[in-house]
Design a protein around this motif. Structure first.
Motif, PDB file in Angstrom:
ATOM      1  N   PRO A  35      51.390  75.366  27.085  1.00 48.72           N
ATOM      2  CA  PRO A  35      50.255  75.262  26.177  1.00 48.72           C
ATOM      3  C   PRO A  35      49.593  73.885  26.213  1.00 48.72           C
ATOM      4  CG  PRO A  35      52.286  74.988  24.958  1.00 48.72           C
ATOM      5  CD  PRO A  35      52.684  75.317  26.364  1.00 48.72           C
ATOM      6  N   ALA A  36      48.353  73.856  25.764  1.00 45.08           N
ATOM      7  CA  ALA A  36      47.584  72.619  25.753  1.00 45.08           C
ATOM      8  C   ALA A  36      48.063  71.680  24.651  1.00 45.08           C
ATOM      9  CB  ALA A  36      46.107  72.933  25.553  1.00 45.08           C
ATOM     10  N   GLY A  37      47.900  70.397  24.902  1.00 43.96           N
ATOM     11  CA  GLY A  37      48.216  69.399  23.898  1.00 43.96           C
ATOM     12  C   GLY A  37      47.019  69.087  23.015  1.00 43.96           C
TER      13      GLY A  37
ATOM     14  N   GLN B 139      45.955  61.219  30.683  1.00 47.06           N
ATOM     15  CA  GLN B 139      46.302  60.549  31.935  1.00 47.06           C
ATOM     16  C   GLN B 139      46.059  61.408  33.169  1.00 47.06           C
ATOM     17  OE1 GLN B 139      50.360  59.045  32.191  1.00 47.06           O
ATOM     18  NE2 GLN B 139      49.735  57.493  33.637  1.00 47.06           N
ATOM     19  N   GLU B 140      46.670  62.600  33.207  1.00 48.06           N
ATOM     20  CA  GLU B 140      46.502  63.449  34.378  1.00 48.06           C
ATOM     21  C   GLU B 140      45.051  63.868  34.574  1.00 48.06           C
ATOM     22  OE1 GLU B 140      50.727  63.811  33.044  1.00 48.06           O
ATOM     23  OE2 GLU B 140      48.764  63.803  32.084  1.00 48.06           O
ATOM     24  N   ASN B 141      44.311  63.942  33.484  1.00 51.62           N
ATOM     25  CA  ASN B 141      42.902  64.314  33.548  1.00 51.62           C
ATOM     26  C   ASN B 141      41.985  63.128  33.817  1.00 51.62           C
ATOM     27  OD1 ASN B 141      42.122  67.324  32.597  1.00 51.62           O
ATOM     28  ND2 ASN B 141      44.084  66.723  31.714  1.00 51.62           N
ATOM     29  N   ASN B 142      42.567  61.906  33.852  1.00 50.14           N
ATOM     30  CA  ASN B 142      41.790  60.696  34.135  1.00 50.14           C
ATOM     31  C   ASN B 142      40.605  60.580  33.187  1.00 50.14           C
ATOM     32  OD1 ASN B 142      41.413  58.312  35.696  1.00 50.14           O
ATOM     33  ND2 ASN B 142      39.793  59.306  36.872  1.00 50.14           N
ATOM     34  N   HIS B 143      40.896  60.711  31.897  1.00 46.88           N
ATOM     35  CA  HIS B 143      39.816  60.791  30.914  1.00 46.88           C
ATOM     36  C   HIS B 143      40.204  60.029  29.651  1.00 46.88           C
ATOM     37  CE1 HIS B 143      35.991  62.937  30.521  1.00 46.88           C
ATOM     38  NE2 HIS B 143      36.222  63.020  29.213  1.00 46.88           N
ATOM     39  N   ILE B 144      39.204  59.597  28.909  1.00 42.96           N
ATOM     40  CA  ILE B 144      39.390  58.852  27.659  1.00 42.96           C
ATOM     41  C   ILE B 144      38.530  59.500  26.586  1.00 42.96           C
ATOM     42  CG2 ILE B 144      39.090  56.621  26.508  1.00 42.96           C
ATOM     43  CD1 ILE B 144      39.440  55.353  29.326  1.00 42.96           C
ATOM     44  N   VAL B 145      39.108  59.659  25.394  1.00 42.24           N
ATOM     45  CA  VAL B 145      38.409  60.304  24.281  1.00 42.24           C
ATOM     46  C   VAL B 145      38.509  59.413  23.052  1.00 42.24           C
ATOM     47  CG1 VAL B 145      38.258  62.355  22.819  1.00 42.24           C
ATOM     48  CG2 VAL B 145      38.997  62.580  25.208  1.00 42.24           C
TER      49      VAL B 145
ATOM     50  N   ASP C 190      41.269  68.809  18.589  1.00 45.70           N
ATOM     51  CA  ASP C 190      41.122  69.513  19.861  1.00 45.70           C
ATOM     52  C   ASP C 190      40.434  68.601  20.874  1.00 45.70           C
ATOM     53  OD1 ASP C 190      40.778  71.272  21.918  1.00 45.70           O
ATOM     54  OD2 ASP C 190      39.380  72.598  20.865  1.00 45.70           O
ATOM     55  N   VAL C 191      41.114  68.328  21.991  1.00 46.11           N
ATOM     56  CA  VAL C 191      40.519  67.507  23.045  1.00 46.11           C
ATOM     57  C   VAL C 191      40.440  68.289  24.360  1.00 46.11           C
ATOM     58  CG1 VAL C 191      41.044  65.234  22.088  1.00 46.11           C
ATOM     59  CG2 VAL C 191      42.796  66.432  23.401  1.00 46.11           C
ATOM     60  N   THR C 192      40.441  69.622  24.255  1.00 49.64           N
ATOM     61  CA  THR C 192      40.242  70.451  25.443  1.00 49.64           C
ATOM     62  C   THR C 192      38.750  70.527  25.761  1.00 49.64           C
ATOM     63  OG1 THR C 192      40.078  72.501  24.163  1.00 49.64           O
ATOM     64  CG2 THR C 192      42.281  71.837  24.918  1.00 49.64           C
ATOM     65  N   GLY C 193      38.458  70.960  26.981  1.00 45.58           N
ATOM     66  CA  GLY C 193      37.069  71.188  27.379  1.00 45.58           C
ATOM     67  C   GLY C 193      36.264  69.934  27.638  1.00 45.58           C
ATOM     68  N   LEU C 194      36.923  68.802  27.771  1.00 42.32           N
ATOM     69  CA  LEU C 194      36.193  67.541  27.924  1.00 42.32           C
ATOM     70  C   LEU C 194      36.308  66.970  29.339  1.00 42.32           C
ATOM     71  CD1 LEU C 194      37.273  65.812  24.572  1.00 42.32           C
ATOM     72  CD2 LEU C 194      35.214  67.179  25.020  1.00 42.32           C
ATOM     73  N   ALA C 195      37.494  67.019  29.901  1.00 42.30           N
ATOM     74  CA  ALA C 195      37.732  66.400  31.206  1.00 42.30           C
ATOM     75  C   ALA C 195      37.343  67.345  32.343  1.00 42.30           C
ATOM     76  CB  ALA C 195      39.198  66.006  31.336  1.00 42.30           C
ATOM     77  N   GLU C 196      37.178  66.784  33.526  1.00 43.76           N
ATOM     78  CA  GLU C 196      36.802  67.584  34.682  1.00 43.76           C
ATOM     79  C   GLU C 196      38.007  68.114  35.446  1.00 43.76           C
ATOM     80  OE1 GLU C 196      34.265  65.258  37.136  1.00 43.76           O
ATOM     81  OE2 GLU C 196      32.673  65.066  35.632  1.00 43.76           O
ATOM     82  N   VAL C 197      39.159  67.429  35.362  1.00 39.53           N
ATOM     83  CA  VAL C 197      40.304  67.800  36.199  1.00 39.53           C
ATOM     84  C   VAL C 197      40.916  69.117  35.744  1.00 39.53           C
ATOM     85  CG1 VAL C 197      42.593  67.089  37.007  1.00 39.53           C
ATOM     86  CG2 VAL C 197      40.770  65.390  36.739  1.00 39.53           C
ATOM     87  N   ALA C 198      41.342  69.184  34.506  1.00 40.73           N
ATOM     88  CA  ALA C 198      41.935  70.401  33.944  1.00 40.73           C
ATOM     89  C   ALA C 198      41.563  70.446  32.466  1.00 40.73           C
ATOM     90  CB  ALA C 198      43.443  70.422  34.141  1.00 40.73           C
ATOM     91  N   PRO C 199      40.334  70.761  32.155  1.00 40.14           N
ATOM     92  CA  PRO C 199      39.849  70.648  30.773  1.00 40.14           C
ATOM     93  C   PRO C 199      40.633  71.482  29.771  1.00 40.14           C
ATOM     94  CG  PRO C 199      38.313  71.893  32.149  1.00 40.14           C
ATOM     95  CD  PRO C 199      39.295  71.264  33.062  1.00 40.14           C
ATOM     96  N   GLU C 200      41.281  72.570  30.234  1.00 37.98           N
ATOM     97  CA  GLU C 200      42.042  73.409  29.312  1.00 37.98           C
ATOM     98  C   GLU C 200      43.413  72.831  28.975  1.00 37.98           C
ATOM     99  OE1 GLU C 200      42.632  75.439  33.417  1.00 37.98           O
ATOM    100  OE2 GLU C 200      41.452  73.812  32.513  1.00 37.98           O
ATOM    101  N   ASP C 201      43.840  71.792  29.719  1.00 37.84           N
ATOM    102  CA  ASP C 201      45.174  71.203  29.526  1.00 37.84           C
ATOM    103  C   ASP C 201      45.061  69.679  29.516  1.00 37.84           C
ATOM    104  OD1 ASP C 201      47.892  70.759  29.342  1.00 37.84           O
ATOM    105  OD2 ASP C 201      48.269  71.105  31.483  1.00 37.84           O
ATOM    106  N   PRO C 202      44.668  69.093  28.385  1.00 32.72           N
ATOM    107  CA  PRO C 202      44.348  67.653  28.368  1.00 32.72           C
ATOM    108  C   PRO C 202      45.561  66.727  28.474  1.00 32.72           C
ATOM    109  CG  PRO C 202      44.161  68.587  26.172  1.00 32.72           C
ATOM    110  CD  PRO C 202      44.376  69.750  27.107  1.00 32.72           C
ATOM    111  N   GLU C 203      46.731  67.136  28.009  1.00 33.56           N
ATOM    112  CA  GLU C 203      47.928  66.304  27.999  1.00 33.56           C
ATOM    113  C   GLU C 203      47.671  64.887  27.478  1.00 33.56           C
ATOM    114  OE1 GLU C 203      50.845  66.390  30.966  1.00 33.56           O
ATOM    115  OE2 GLU C 203      50.533  68.481  31.509  1.00 33.56           O
TER     116      GLU C 203
END
Length: 719
Positions: free
Chosen positions: A174-176, A227-233, A197-210
């Motif tokens: 499940p998503a974090g 981290q794995e999504n290389n994204h900051i929120v 909810d921080v899903t749907g934001l990153a390009e790598v795996a938006p459904e699984d933000p970790e």
């Protein structure tokens, strides 16, 4: 090892060292995590110190110990003499801790599996150890942070991926999310839980933000790294997204990406390397900094400063790795992965100066940066840490910083996990004791072994077989503090780096060249031998041991070489098969007659492990040897220099009964080694004596392989 170009940021970082002359951070104490185990517990169990915090008054440190499933507590009312307060079991794996007043908010992972994650927030009294409450978080927590006004706590619920499933890649459900709970009267309000909810934001795996790491600024805004999504929120307290952006990528140059070669070569590059940040902290309410450890696909080996809208403010590039290499901490075996892996960080303002303490997990060192201008951070110091610093806490009100170092090598008979404590003091830094800063070329170094003093006032040292493809003679200028490596001379055969060497000793030949002692290993087809090397580093002559001396040979061979009245003398580290118990050979080779001989030297008896010799130096009417055990920390008992009268160095022929020389203790080195505020390292390996009788001693850091990377070089004179 040397390269002839330096990026500008490296030069700026290096030149900053002299700027911190009035005050500096110095390590004053270390605390081994087994000290917190109760009487009767099995202290041989693996423990750890990972994430660390402190009470509001700065008198108690609190750290997570994942292997034991406990929170450890340390009394630092006397920071130079930390005392155990014991462990508190939290019924799960503690992953984070942050403290409000005396209340420690601990994230605890209770997951049954990767696909069925769970966790809780445990609040305990850091002083008494009493647990005050628990709140269900609904998933596996990683980092946590409190609002500056203490009104809420944010927890990154990672629900981490299984690296053995799906090729170890995201998405894995499940998503974090980010958990946000109100705090009232020092306790969490469990039923106020908001799952941001921080899903749907990153390009790598938006459904699984970790979500990985969180921090809260003065305005109550929460920044979280994916981290794995290389994204900051960036979120507000209600969990609403205020901004988000990709952490981006870096074109890295002048890095080392090859670990098989046993050589530090900063000549490689990586284009578009994803930053994949771990830790993040606010510098101010509009600016943040990330540590680019990397994970799934990336790792940019440094740090980056952003505005909270994603505007790039500063990129460190490879400059941090260069600075790490100059103090001998570069982990060559990690070159093909993520290099030094800057993972954690801490920010704190001391005497009006905002500092960032950047933790290099694989290099076991802390970079101290002045962040007064976030667009131009200035590297002030490099602090020695324990093995693999994971977390840090600044206590500016007391002028203190502490690091939690997670690796415990008890199963290998090595050093335990430690908490290290540093203090802002008047005067220059005590560490490093040796650096290649200021050389004409970038010199990475490590695993230094034998030493010799030259007639020019310089010291010369060799590295051992850890750098098998880069055998090197280092020139060290000890007229400065710290001592400076000014030149790296490759040892070559036919113009190429010499192979089948394990250089453990060096002495000058009086004509600008050197004699080198190589420790053999029959299993690796490396001979026990001595080599004559000219001033250009080329091997001109190899002299192997005769069969009569090879009888009973073991891999614990030559550990030093010196020249006495036309005869080379080599110290054998440990007993060979034909030596009487408690005696090792000092082997001679007469340069004129080419005759071999030997005497026996009586070594001490080890309480634990073994005792052997590490170097040999002839000076005046004495021959000096380093005798040491292979123990570390509190178990270390023998790290000493002894003298033998030169008149007794009369060799007998190989195969005959060898005379036994007498020895006199010159200096116990353990008090010296304790003076740097850490634990006693095991490998005292280098000894040189200058013309004026000054003794120089150095340690071997094993190329930071299962080592803290610390190299100590110091001097003394006989009373």
């Amino acid at each position: 090892m040397p390269i002839r170009t330096l990026c500008l940021t490296s030069v700026l970082a290096l030149s900053a060292g002299a700027a911190l002359a009035d005050t500096s951070f110095n390590r004053i104490a270390s605390f081994a995590t087994p000290l917190n185990m109760a009487e009767g517990e099995d202290k041989a169990r693996t423990s750890s110190a990972e994430i660390i915090s402190a009470t509001e008054d700065g008198m108690v440190l609190v750290y997570t110990d994942s292997p034991l499933g406990v929170v450890g507590r340390i009394d630092i009312s006397d920071a130079a003499a930390p005392k155990p307060l014991g462990n508190v079991a939290v019924d799960g794996e503690p992953t984070s801790v942050t403290v409000l007043g005396n209340h420690a908010f601990v994230g605890v992972n209770t997951s049954e599996s990767f696909t069925n994650p769970s966790g809780k927030l445990v609040v305990l009294d850091a002083v008494s150890g009493e647990i005050a409450q628990e709140c269900d978080l609904g998933g596996q927590p990683d980092s946590s942070a409190l609002a500056k006004d203490g009104s809420f706590v944010a927890v990154a619920i990672e629900n981490e991926r299984d690296e053995d499933a799906g090729d170890g890649r995201v998405p894995q459900m499940p998503a974090g999310y980010v958990a946000i709970l109100d705090v009232v009267d020092g306790l969490a309000v469990c039923d106020s839980l908001v799952k941001a909810d921080v899903t749907g934001l990153a390009e790598v795996a938006p459904e699984d933000p970790e979500p990985e790491f969180v921090d809260v600024n003065e305005a109550g805004e929460i920044v979280v790294t994916l981290q794995e999504n290389n994204h900051i929120v960036v979120l507000n307290k209600a969990g609403e997204v205020q901004s988000h952006f990709s952490a981006g990528a870096v074109d890295l140059t002048e890095i080392d990406t090859t670990d098989e070669r046993g050589a530090i070569t900063f000549t490689d590059s990586q284009d578009a390397r994803p930053r994949e940040p771990d830790a993040v902290q606010w510098i101010d309410s509009d600016t943040l900094v990330i540590a680019n450890e990397g994970d799934m696909d990336g790792g940019a080996r440094g740090f980056t400063v952003f505005k909270k809208d994603g505007t790039l403010v500063h990129e460190s590039g490879a400059s941090f790795e260069h600075a790490v290499a100059m103090v001998g901490h570069y982990p060559d075996k990690r070159s093909d992965a993520k290099g030094v892996e800057p993972e954690g960080m801490e920010l704190g303002t001391f005497d009006g100066v905002p500092y960032m303490f950047l933790l290099a997990e694989r290099a076991s060192v802390v970079g101290v940066y002045d962040m007064t201008d976030p667009a131009a951070p200035v590297l002030k110091q490099m602090l020695p840490s324990g093995i693999s610093p994971e977390g840090a806490i600044a206590i500016p009100e007391r002028g203190l910083v502490a690091t939690a170092n997670e690796v415990d090598l008890v199963e290998d008979g090595g050093v335990r996990a430690h908490v290290m404590i540093y203090e802002l003091q008047d005067g220059a830094p005590a560490y490093p004791t040796i650096t290649s800063e200021g050389a004409d070329e970038l010199i990475g170094w490590g695993a230094n072994s034998g030493m010799v003093a030259g007639e020019d006032g310089m010291l010369y040292a060799v590295n051992d077989s850890f750098f098998a493809y880069q055998p090197t003679i280092f020139t060290i200028d000890v007229s400065e503090k710290p001592a400076r490596i000014t030149k790296a001379l490759p040892v070559t055969r036919g113009g190429h780096p010499a192979q089948k060497l394990d250089m453990e000793g060096i002495t000058t030949d009086g004509e600008g060249g050197f004699w080198i002692a190589s420790e053999g290993d029959a299993a690796k087809l490396v001979p026990h031998a001595i080599y004559h090397v000219n001033a250009e580093g080329e091997i001109e002559k190899e002299i192997g041991l005769p069969e009569a001396l090879l009888e009973g040979q073991k891999r614990f061979g030559f550990e030093g070489i010196t020249l006495l009245d036309g005869t080379l003398w080599m110290a054998v580290q440990r007993e060979w098969g034909n030596d009487p118990a408690g005696h090792v050979k000092l082997i001679s080779y007469n340069l004129e007659s080419e005759e071999w001989g030997a005497v026996h030297y009586p070594i001490a008896t080890a309480e634990t492990g073994w005792v052997g010799l590490s170097d040999i130096v002839a000076h005046g009417d004495q021959v000096y040897v380093v005798e040491r055990d292979n123990q570390i920390g509190d178990a270390a008992k023998i790290k000493k220099i002894y003298s033998v009268p030169a008149a007794e160095m009369v060799p007998a022929a190989p195969g005959s009964e060898l005379p036994v020389v007498t020895k006199t203790e010159v200096r116990d080195l353990i008090p010296d080694l304790k003076g740097w505020g850490g634990y006693v390292v095991d490998k005292v390996e280098g000894l040189a004596i200058t013309a004026d009788g000054t003794f120089w001693v150095s340690t071997d850091n094993d190329g930071t392989d299962d080592s803290s990377g610390e190299t100590f070089l110091w001097s003394f004179t006989q009373d």
